[in-house]
Scaffold this motif. Structure first.
Motif, short mmCIF file in Angstrom:
data_model
loop_
_atom_site.label_atom_id
_atom_site.label_comp_id
_atom_site.label_asym_id
_atom_site.label_seq_id
_atom_site.Cartn_x
_atom_site.Cartn_y
_atom_site.Cartn_z
N THR A 122 0.84 -1.18 0.00
CA THR A 122 0.00 0.00 0.00
C THR A 122 0.89 1.24 0.00
N TYR A 123 0.35 2.34 -0.54
CA TYR A 123 1.16 3.53 -0.77
C TYR A 123 0.40 4.78 -0.30
N PRO A 124 0.27 4.99 1.00
CA PRO A 124 -0.46 6.16 1.48
C PRO A 124 0.16 7.46 0.98
N MET A 125 -0.72 8.38 0.60
CA MET A 125 -0.29 9.67 0.04
C MET A 125 -0.85 10.78 0.93
N LYS A 126 0.03 11.55 1.54
CA LYS A 126 -0.39 12.66 2.38
C LYS A 126 0.64 13.78 2.29
N GLY A 127 0.18 14.97 1.91
CA GLY A 127 1.05 16.13 1.79
C GLY A 127 1.11 16.60 0.36
N THR A 128 0.64 17.83 0.10
CA THR A 128 0.59 18.38 -1.25
C THR A 128 1.08 19.81 -1.23
N ILE A 129 1.86 20.18 -2.27
CA ILE A 129 2.34 21.55 -2.39
C ILE A 129 2.49 21.91 -3.86
N ASP A 130 2.26 23.16 -4.17
CA ASP A 130 2.48 23.67 -5.52
C ASP A 130 3.98 23.65 -5.81
N ALA A 131 4.38 23.01 -6.91
CA ALA A 131 5.81 22.87 -7.22
C ALA A 131 6.47 24.21 -7.51
N SER A 132 5.68 25.23 -7.80
CA SER A 132 6.27 26.55 -8.10
C SER A 132 6.72 27.29 -6.84
#
Length: 299
Positions: A122-132
């Motif tokens: 399983t590959y939990p995904m948490k944390g997002t940011i604009d790459a710019s």
């Protein structure tokens, strides 16, 4: 396909799959309709900030009371789009895609579980940011709130896998993946957790899935109380959004979380998105993340 509340299930033999159900698992598709970012126009009516902040405050009260430590709070954005759902399915660049009977399309970046050679991943995904954002990767990896949220989800998923597998371990912790949209690039933080199943796992696929659902990354921890809080605070039926869909071919099972979700309703199109809330969360940043996730990954 299983909805978030595990009340509705769609299951068909692949050879008998309805013509108006399309899926892709890490497989590039081409469309005769050249839908590109230049052809995509979309008017977004984001959720009311005031209403979102009220729900955020209610979640924070539950956190302070010790009823949840991390909770995934979602919202609906009304959108007016220049394309149909099937065209978006073919044009979207995403690891996991599903078009279902002209009711909704999902272009998910997040695998749920994959079972192969008696190993469950399983590959939990948490944390997002604009790459710019300047030094975006260092910023997201160094953010204490994002780090705490990710640690809690990894711990939850590790415990979940331990209920169905042995020798559960974190293979890779907090690595960066890029998600391209029609107008920006996002960085998302994932981890990889793995466990060992017995050779009879094929006979108990339903038990394995029901034990692991709903997915930890889109519910919260502790899971049971977090799900109860979500039902009370969010104020709408998620439906198949944040459920799962997958394929089983007799030797392996692969599945994904139904996020990045555009749905056709009687009132028009709705895009559903959300993010994890912890004691370190800031209401404005969480609201902005919900809005940032309303995108179409078309080049």
């Amino acid at each position: 396909m299983i909805d978030y509340a595990q009340k509705n299930v769609y299951a068909k033999a692949l050879s008998l799959l309805d013509e108006d159900v399309l899926y892709a698992f890490e497989t590039p598709l081409c469309s005769s309709k050249k839908l590109t970012c230049k052809a995509v126009t979309c008017k977004k009516t984001y959720p009311s900030p005031e209403v979102y902040f009220q729900k955020f405050d209610a979640v924070m009260e539950e956190i302070k009371a010790g009823n949840t430590y991390m909770l995934n709070l979602t919202a609906q954005t009304k959108v007016e789009v220049s394309f149909d759902l099937k065209s978006l399915f073919y044009a979207a660049h995403a690891p996991f895609k599903l078009y279902f009977k002209d009711q909704f399309v999902a272009f998910s970046p997040e695998r749920f579980v994959k079972i192969q050679a008696n190993q469950i991943h399983t590959y939990p995904m948490k944390g997002t940011i604009d790459a710019s954002v300047p030094n975006a990767e260092a910023v997201i990896l160094g953010d204490e709130k994002e780090k705490a949220e990710h640690v809690m989800v990894v711990d939850l998923l590790r415990n979940d896998l331990s209920m169905v597998a042995k020798e559960v371990r974190v293979e890779k912790f907090r690595y960066i993946e890029k998600v391209h949209t029609s107008d920006k690039t996002l960085l998302q933080v994932s981890s990889h957790i793995q466990g060992t199943l017995d050779e009879q796992w094929h006979e108990r696929i339903g038990d394995i899935l029901s034990t692991l659902l709903p997915a930890g990354s889109i519910s919260g921890t502790p899971k049971r109380s977090s799900v109860e809080i979500i039902e009370r605070i969010e104020g709408y039926d998620r439906g198949f959004y944040t459920g799962i869909f997958g394929i089983y071919d007799g030797t392996m099972l692969d599945s994904a979380v139904l996020i990045r979700f555009l749905e056709k309703t009687d009132e028009g199109y709705v895009f559903k998105s959300g993010g994890g809330i912890t004691v370190l969360s800031e209401a404005k940043k969480e609201y902005d993340e919900v809005c940032d996730k309303v995108y179409f990954p078309v080049f």
